[in-house]
Design a protein around this motif. Sequence first.
Motif, PDB file in Angstrom:
ATOM      1  N   LEU A 165       0.826  -1.206   0.000  1.00  0.00           N
ATOM      2  CA  LEU A 165       0.000   0.000   0.000  1.00  0.00           C
ATOM      3  C   LEU A 165       0.862   1.259   0.000  1.00  0.00           C
ATOM      4  CD1 LEU A 165      -2.839  -1.031   2.455  1.00  0.00           C
ATOM      5  CD2 LEU A 165      -3.027  -0.665  -0.014  1.00  0.00           C
ATOM      6  N   ARG A 166       1.923   1.268   0.802  1.00  0.00           N
ATOM      7  CA  ARG A 166       2.831   2.425   0.824  1.00  0.00           C
ATOM      8  C   ARG A 166       3.505   2.629  -0.530  1.00  0.00           C
ATOM      9  NH1 ARG A 166       4.804   4.372   5.789  1.00  0.00           N
ATOM     10  NH2 ARG A 166       3.676   3.523   7.552  1.00  0.00           N
TER      11      ARG A 166
ATOM     12  N   THR B 249       3.042   5.911  -2.905  1.00  0.00           N
ATOM     13  CA  THR B 249       4.216   6.669  -3.349  1.00  0.00           C
ATOM     14  C   THR B 249       4.242   6.782  -4.866  1.00  0.00           C
ATOM     15  OG1 THR B 249       5.458   5.986  -1.398  1.00  0.00           O
ATOM     16  CG2 THR B 249       6.741   6.761  -3.287  1.00  0.00           C
ATOM     17  N   GLU B 250       4.018   5.669  -5.566  1.00  0.00           N
ATOM     18  CA  GLU B 250       4.040   5.678  -7.034  1.00  0.00           C
ATOM     19  C   GLU B 250       2.938   6.554  -7.613  1.00  0.00           C
ATOM     20  OE1 GLU B 250       3.938   1.597  -8.274  1.00  0.00           O
ATOM     21  OE2 GLU B 250       5.964   1.210  -7.555  1.00  0.00           O
ATOM     22  N   ALA B 251       1.798   6.654  -6.905  1.00  0.00           N
ATOM     23  CA  ALA B 251       0.685   7.474  -7.369  1.00  0.00           C
ATOM     24  C   ALA B 251       0.819   8.931  -6.939  1.00  0.00           C
ATOM     25  CB  ALA B 251      -0.632   6.901  -6.849  1.00  0.00           C
ATOM     26  N   GLY B 252       1.883   9.227  -6.189  1.00  0.00           N
ATOM     27  CA  GLY B 252       2.074  10.592  -5.700  1.00  0.00           C
ATOM     28  C   GLY B 252       1.072  10.977  -4.628  1.00  0.00           C
ATOM     29  N   ARG B 253       0.566  10.006  -3.893  1.00  0.00           N
ATOM     30  CA  ARG B 253      -0.457  10.256  -2.883  1.00  0.00           C
ATOM     31  C   ARG B 253      -0.002   9.945  -1.465  1.00  0.00           C
ATOM     32  NH1 ARG B 253      -5.886  10.603  -4.550  1.00  0.00           N
ATOM     33  NH2 ARG B 253      -6.083  10.724  -6.795  1.00  0.00           N
ATOM     34  N   MET B 254       1.276   9.653  -1.280  1.00  0.00           N
ATOM     35  CA  MET B 254       1.764   9.359   0.065  1.00  0.00           C
ATOM     36  C   MET B 254       1.730  10.640   0.891  1.00  0.00           C
ATOM     37  SD  MET B 254       2.863   7.314   2.364  1.00  0.00           S
ATOM     38  CE  MET B 254       3.600   5.805   1.807  1.00  0.00           C
ATOM     39  N   PRO B 255       1.056  10.630   2.046  1.00  0.00           N
ATOM     40  CA  PRO B 255       1.006  11.835   2.876  1.00  0.00           C
ATOM     41  C   PRO B 255       2.400  12.233   3.355  1.00  0.00           C
ATOM     42  CG  PRO B 255      -0.535  10.162   3.675  1.00  0.00           C
ATOM     43  CD  PRO B 255       0.291   9.534   2.603  1.00  0.00           C
ATOM     44  N   LYS B 256       2.645  13.515   3.390  1.00  0.00           N
ATOM     45  CA  LYS B 256       3.962  14.021   3.814  1.00  0.00           C
ATOM     46  C   LYS B 256       4.240  13.706   5.280  1.00  0.00           C
ATOM     47  CE  LYS B 256       4.746  17.100   0.181  1.00  0.00           C
ATOM     48  NZ  LYS B 256       4.388  16.160  -0.823  1.00  0.00           N
TER      49      LYS B 256
END
Length: 88
Positions: free
Chosen positions: A60-61, A65-72
Amino acid sequence: MTAQPERSSEGEGPEREPRQGRRRERRQVLLRLDPAVHDALAKWAADELRSTNAQIDYLLRRALTEAGRMPKDARPHPRRGRPPRAED
């Protein structure tokens, strides 16, 4: 039937940020999987020396990350296993 928001043991809703100084706890999620998908995930996890849960978290992580949606503000995945050997 309407979905009720999850409540933590401290009475905070999922949309609220924890108070400063309080450690964020990991969320528990009930996940229903096809048995064949679970078996494939479990085998993949074993091949990479991870638990099935850790494998799902890793995947999931990686997808976020690949979708550019990982929270900062997402904390890194906790390091598991034997601690490093102390040098004498």
